[in-house]
Design a protein around this motif. Structure first.
Motif, PDB file in Angstrom:
ATOM      1  N   ASP A 132       0.880  -1.171   0.000  1.00 35.24           N
ATOM      2  CA  ASP A 132       0.000   0.000   0.000  1.00 35.24           C
ATOM      3  C   ASP A 132       0.922   1.227   0.000  1.00 35.24           C
ATOM      4  N   TRP A 133       1.169   1.777  -1.171  1.00 33.30           N
ATOM      5  CA  TRP A 133       2.165   2.847  -1.297  1.00 33.30           C
ATOM      6  C   TRP A 133       1.712   4.141  -0.645  1.00 33.30           C
ATOM      7  N   ARG A 134       0.417   4.328  -0.491  1.00 31.52           N
ATOM      8  CA  ARG A 134      -0.065   5.536   0.198  1.00 31.52           C
ATOM      9  C   ARG A 134       0.296   5.467   1.684  1.00 31.52           C
ATOM     10  N   LYS A 135       0.022   4.331   2.309  1.00 33.26           N
ATOM     11  CA  LYS A 135       0.355   4.202   3.725  1.00 33.26           C
ATOM     12  C   LYS A 135       1.870   4.180   3.923  1.00 33.26           C
ATOM     13  N   SER A 163       4.084   5.885   2.175  1.00 36.95           N
ATOM     14  CA  SER A 163       4.587   7.261   2.111  1.00 36.95           C
ATOM     15  C   SER A 163       4.224   8.043   3.366  1.00 36.95           C
ATOM     16  N   LEU A 164       3.047   7.754   3.928  1.00 38.42           N
ATOM     17  CA  LEU A 164       2.594   8.459   5.120  1.00 38.42           C
ATOM     18  C   LEU A 164       3.478   8.111   6.325  1.00 38.42           C
ATOM     19  N   ASN A 216      -5.272  10.006   9.203  1.00 33.15           N
ATOM     20  CA  ASN A 216      -3.822   9.933   8.999  1.00 33.15           C
ATOM     21  C   ASN A 216      -2.999  10.056  10.282  1.00 33.15           C
TER      22      ASN A 216
END
Length: 248
Positions: free
Chosen positions: A67-70, A72-73, A125
């Motif tokens: 999950d590239w969004r998580k 990066s976060l 987030n």
């Protein structure tokens, strides 16, 4: 020295195999062991380097589930926790640092193992950011970013396959940041490290990954994770006792 190298080979092999199956293992298993055999500064620096290499290799095999969004976060804030972690490494005595590594590991394991039902649901987030900051601190101090992110995964009901895969690039970034910030702040170096540590560690890692790929079809993720936690607990107790003994 031969005994230490054989122990390194075994512990990296087992940790790498468990990490390929369950998502965590190398830092949990190798961190406390190398903190005892090599010292809490040099040992964790070696773990940071090996964790980076291991996670990079593992990421290549599970990238489709990341999950590239998580990622990066969480990865973007690791350095916020890494800086105070490096400062503690620089200022604390080796005995105190070793005791702290053991205590921090045992506390993290207790929370992730026995505190699951007390962890409230997490949304948005902010919890991911907190997990990233705490993970950066723990990885820099003790070589273990996984437990902090596991707490977030449990709270956010993150699917296991995606979580285990996303941990790999997070570990890669965490290893690079933790190593770099400690070198930059003068919190440790590897100038006196036996050069044989690197080929032995890489061989152990390669064999562990090879075994992990094959065992992942036969050994369940929960069982592999349980074994990793048991080994980490034994290492954490040893590091804590050795550190406290050194303070006496």
């Amino acid at each position: 020295m031969l005994a230490d190298l054989l122990l390194l080979l075994l512990i990296v092999l087992v940790g790498s195999a468990l990490q390929r199956i369950s998502g965590m293992g190398l830092g949990l298993v190798a961190g406390p062991v190398l903190a005892v055999t090599m010292g809490p500064v040099e040992g964790i620096l070696v773990v940071n380097v090996l964790a980076f290499l291991n996670a990079a290799a593992t990421t290549a095999t599970v990238r489709e589930y990341v999950d590239w969004r998580k990622f990066s976060l969480i990865a973007s804030v690791l350095i916020i926790g890494a800086v105070p972690g490096a400062l503690l490494v620089r200022e604390f005595s080796p005995a105190l640092l070793q005791a702290l590594v053991g205590a921090l590991l045992l506390l993290a394991l207790a929370v992730t193992t026995f505190g699951q039902k007390y962890i409230p649901p997490a949304t948005g987030n902010a919890p991911a950011v907190v997990a990233g900051v705490v993970g950066g601190f723990m990885n820099t101090l003790a070589g273990i970013a996984g437990p902090a992110i596991t707490v977030y995964a449990q709270a956010s009901r993150w699917a296991q396959q995606s979580f285990a895969a996303t941990l790999q690039p997070i570990f890669m970034v965490a290893g690079a940041i933790s190593f770099g910030i400690k070198i930059l702040l003068g919190a440790g170096d590897l100038s006196d490290t036996n050069w044989l540590v690197w080929p032995v560690g890489i061989i152990g890692m390669a064999v562990g990954l090879w075994l992990g790929v094959r065992l992942s079809k036969k050994v369940s993720r929960p069982r592999a994770r349980t074994l990793a936690l048991l080994l980490a607990t034994a290492g954490g107790v040893t590091a804590l006792v050795r550190g406290i003994s050194g303070l006496a």
